[in-house]
Design an enzyme around this catalytic site. Structure first.
Site, PDB file in Angstrom:
ATOM      1  N   VAL A   1     -16.890  -0.971   3.659  1.00  0.00           N
ATOM      2  CA  VAL A   1     -17.513  -2.188   4.132  1.00  0.00           C
ATOM      3  C   VAL A   1     -17.387  -1.929   5.509  1.00  0.00           C
ATOM      4  O   VAL A   1     -18.487  -2.381   6.401  1.00  0.00           O
ATOM      5  CB  VAL A   1     -16.887  -3.452   3.547  1.00  0.00           C
ATOM      6  CG1 VAL A   1     -17.571  -4.671   4.248  1.00  0.00           C
ATOM      7  CG2 VAL A   1     -17.055  -3.642   2.118  1.00  0.00           C
TER       8      VAL A   1
ATOM      9  N   GLU B   1     -10.718  -2.554  11.389  1.00  0.00           N
ATOM     10  CA  GLU B   1      -9.214  -2.001  10.860  1.00  0.00           C
ATOM     11  C   GLU B   1      -9.735  -1.768   9.303  1.00  0.00           C
ATOM     12  O   GLU B   1      -9.793  -2.773   8.700  1.00  0.00           O
ATOM     13  CB  GLU B   1      -8.161  -2.741  11.272  1.00  0.00           C
ATOM     14  CG  GLU B   1      -6.901  -1.986  10.972  1.00  0.00           C
ATOM     15  CD  GLU B   1      -6.516  -2.319   9.253  1.00  0.00           C
ATOM     16  OE1 GLU B   1      -6.262  -1.333   8.731  1.00  0.00           O
ATOM     17  OE2 GLU B   1      -6.167  -3.434   9.008  1.00  0.00           O
TER      18      GLU B   1
ATOM     19  N   CYS C   1      -2.929  -1.451   3.460  1.00  0.00           N
ATOM     20  CA  CYS C   1      -3.773  -0.362   4.190  1.00  0.00           C
ATOM     21  C   CYS C   1      -2.920   0.776   4.577  1.00  0.00           C
ATOM     22  O   CYS C   1      -3.300   1.769   4.857  1.00  0.00           O
ATOM     23  CB  CYS C   1      -4.683  -0.988   5.159  1.00  0.00           C
ATOM     24  SG  CYS C   1      -3.845  -1.910   6.468  1.00  0.00           S
TER      25      CYS C   1
ATOM     26  N   GLU D   1      -8.580   7.244  -0.892  1.00  0.00           N
ATOM     27  CA  GLU D   1      -7.696   6.065  -0.732  1.00  0.00           C
ATOM     28  C   GLU D   1      -7.970   5.348  -2.301  1.00  0.00           C
ATOM     29  O   GLU D   1      -8.967   5.002  -2.861  1.00  0.00           O
ATOM     30  CB  GLU D   1      -7.931   5.146   0.096  1.00  0.00           C
ATOM     31  CG  GLU D   1      -7.058   4.027  -0.022  1.00  0.00           C
ATOM     32  CD  GLU D   1      -7.358   2.857   1.281  1.00  0.00           C
ATOM     33  OE1 GLU D   1      -6.524   2.277   1.834  1.00  0.00           O
ATOM     34  OE2 GLU D   1      -8.407   2.584   1.510  1.00  0.00           O
TER      35      GLU D   1
END
Length: 504
Positions: A228, A247, A281, A387
């Protein structure tokens, strides 16, 4: 009741007819029903923010900060209560839920306190009779799109600084944590902040996209997934007048050298891999361990991973709560399946927890446990590049020097966070100088950030720092001023200021 949007100082149903529910990920129970925002709702919110901007901008930094001090005190006074709300809505264990609220008031304190700090820079001029300096002014309307895993703290990363610097805000909370968004909006209402300065539209990605697309939005602040974030950055890049600070995620690694203290190494690795159920994250999904200590580290790490307490996040004895939603459990399971194909050996497989591990009354929660495997380093392996955002951890053995370890560490498209565990300062310094990360830790878990530090990454992990002092760059414009104090005009670089005409 069905909770509403907050636009131009009023609670409104909005233009849409759809609603959505917030769900407790530990139990599956509904926590509330919310109106789903539409493009029309976003347009109303951005129009209100645009209309309010000029008056808000004309206040002093200190006057603007006064509204935030009220929120600061409320966050502190309701710490225990709001910590439970965070835990109930996003599933992280209770100490993390409370820490989320603490981080929020720290960020508000930093931003409001910064209102009284020096602003701008005085720069020497070549010409003694000139003053040269820089001033900042707010950009205008700031669109804030925030994630579910820090549903109170990160909104204040974005909004506190933006507001103190003189911008107005349109905020879309994550659709998984609208209850936290509701409470934050109520705090702004109770602070008496002028109508239109703060606006909240609940909803899904289409509402976020409408914020990004709106011509009245001057800056977009985003924290969330790389997919996104890259879409937002690409969209904003096509508009010369708009900025984005995004971020995003990471495939974070910890380098554990032959000079590591193994107590620190194991403790740091467990914290980095399993806190927030790996849904940070900055969570570490790769442990890069030197061959001299690999076997002992593996044994000790696996022993803890097999026993990590997964359970009711409101219970103080729990270390890991549930995953955020059923779809995310499925994603984690798919990556665990991929690792089974690519791994040398699966060491811990708690993907599906035994019935006795799931607390009574929590059978409908979204449960997943630690998954640990060892794999021979190969740059083509997906499990070392993509990820997962869950308790999914690869152990990679390396030989040779710190240079080789850092090469493995950097071999990922991401560059958010990383850590090095070593008692040798030369190894730490090599990592410091060569690791491709925006956040680095030495002899610490690869998690956490104090609010006064910038938070963001490099490569696929980000194009800005939507927090602390660095966010000021994204929400203000810098103007370089030169003021002449003389009756004569004298130019720098030896440029002649003489006006010559045909009569000369």
């Amino acid at each position: 009741m069905t909770y509403q949007h907050y636009i131009d100082g009023e609670w409104v149903d909005g233009h849409g007819t759809e609603t959505f529910e917030s769900e407790n990920p530990a139990t599956g129970e509904s926590l509330g029903e919310f109106h789903r925002g539409t493009e029309a709702d976003v347009r109303e919110a951005t129009a209100a923010a645009d209309d309010a901007f000029e008056t808000w901008r004309d206040l002093s930094h200190i006057d603007r900060a006064e509204y935030l001090w009220d929120i600061y005190h409320e966050l502190k006074e309701r710490h225990e209560e709001l910590g439970e709300v965070v835990t109930k809505e996003c599933g992280k264990e209770i100490s993390e839920g409370k820490a989320d609220v603490t981080e929020a008031w720290h960020m508000v304190e930093w931003a409001a306190g910064d209102a009284r700090h020096p602003k701008g820079d005085v720069v020497p001029s070549e010409i003694p009779s000139k003053d040269a300096y820089m001033r900042r002014k707010p950009r205008g309307v700031v669109g804030c799109i925030t994630p579910w895993n820090f549903p109170v703290a990160i909104p204040f990363w974005h909004m506190a600084v933006s507001l103190v610097e003189g911008n107005t805000v349109v905020w879309k909370p994550a659709e998984q944590t609208p209850w936290c968004g509701q409470i934050v909006a109520e705090m702004f209402e109770e602070s008496g902040i002028p109508d239109g300065v703060f606006n909240m539209v609940q909803g899904y990605g289409d509402a976020g996209a409408a914020i990004v697309d709106d011509d009245r939005v001057d800056t977009v602040l985003f924290t969330g997934s790389a997919e996104v974030g890259h879409e937002i950055a690409s969209e904003v890049a096509s508009d010369p007048g708009k900025l984005a600070a995004c971020e995003m995620g990471g495939k974070n690694g910890i380098v554990i050298t032959e000079e590591a203290d193994l107590d620190i190494a194991v403790h740091s690795a467990v914290m980095s891999s399993f806190k927030t159920t790996g849904q940070r994250c900055v969570s570490s999904e790769r442990l890069i361990v030197h061959e001299d200590i690999y076997d002992e580290f593996k044994q000790r790490f696996v022993e803890v991973a097999e026993k990590v307490a997964v359970g009711d996040p409101l219970d103080d004895s729990t270390f890991m709560g549930p995953a955020i939603e059923a779809e995310h459990v499925e994603k984690i399971q798919q990556y665990n399946d991929l690792a089974r194909e690519e791994a040398t050996n699966v060491l811990v497989d708690r993907t599906e927890l035994d019935d006795e591990e799931i607390p009574e009354g929590h059978e409908d929660g979204h449960w997943v446990g630690p998954f640990v495997y060892e794999v021979d380093y190969d740059p083509s392996l997906r499990c070392l590049k993509e990820e997962v955002f869950g308790p999914h951890v690869a152990l990679v053995e390396y030989s040779g020097d710190i240079e080789h370890a850092v090469d493995i560490h950097n071999d990922t498209p991401y560059g958010l966070a990383g850590a090095v565990i070593s008692e040798d300062y030369r190894q730490i310094n090599y990592y410091r100088d060569h690791a491709e990360v925006g956040l680095a830790y030495g002899n610490l878990p690869c998690i956490g950030a104090e609010v006064q530090l910038p938070f963001g990454g490099v490569k696929k992990s980000g194009n800005g720092y939507p927090s602390a002092r660095e966010v000021i760059e994204a929400v203000t414009e810098r103007t370089a001023w030169t003021l002449n104090n003389s009756k004569e005009i004298e130019m720098a670089q030896g440029l002649s200021a003489d006006i010559k005409t045909e009569d000369d």
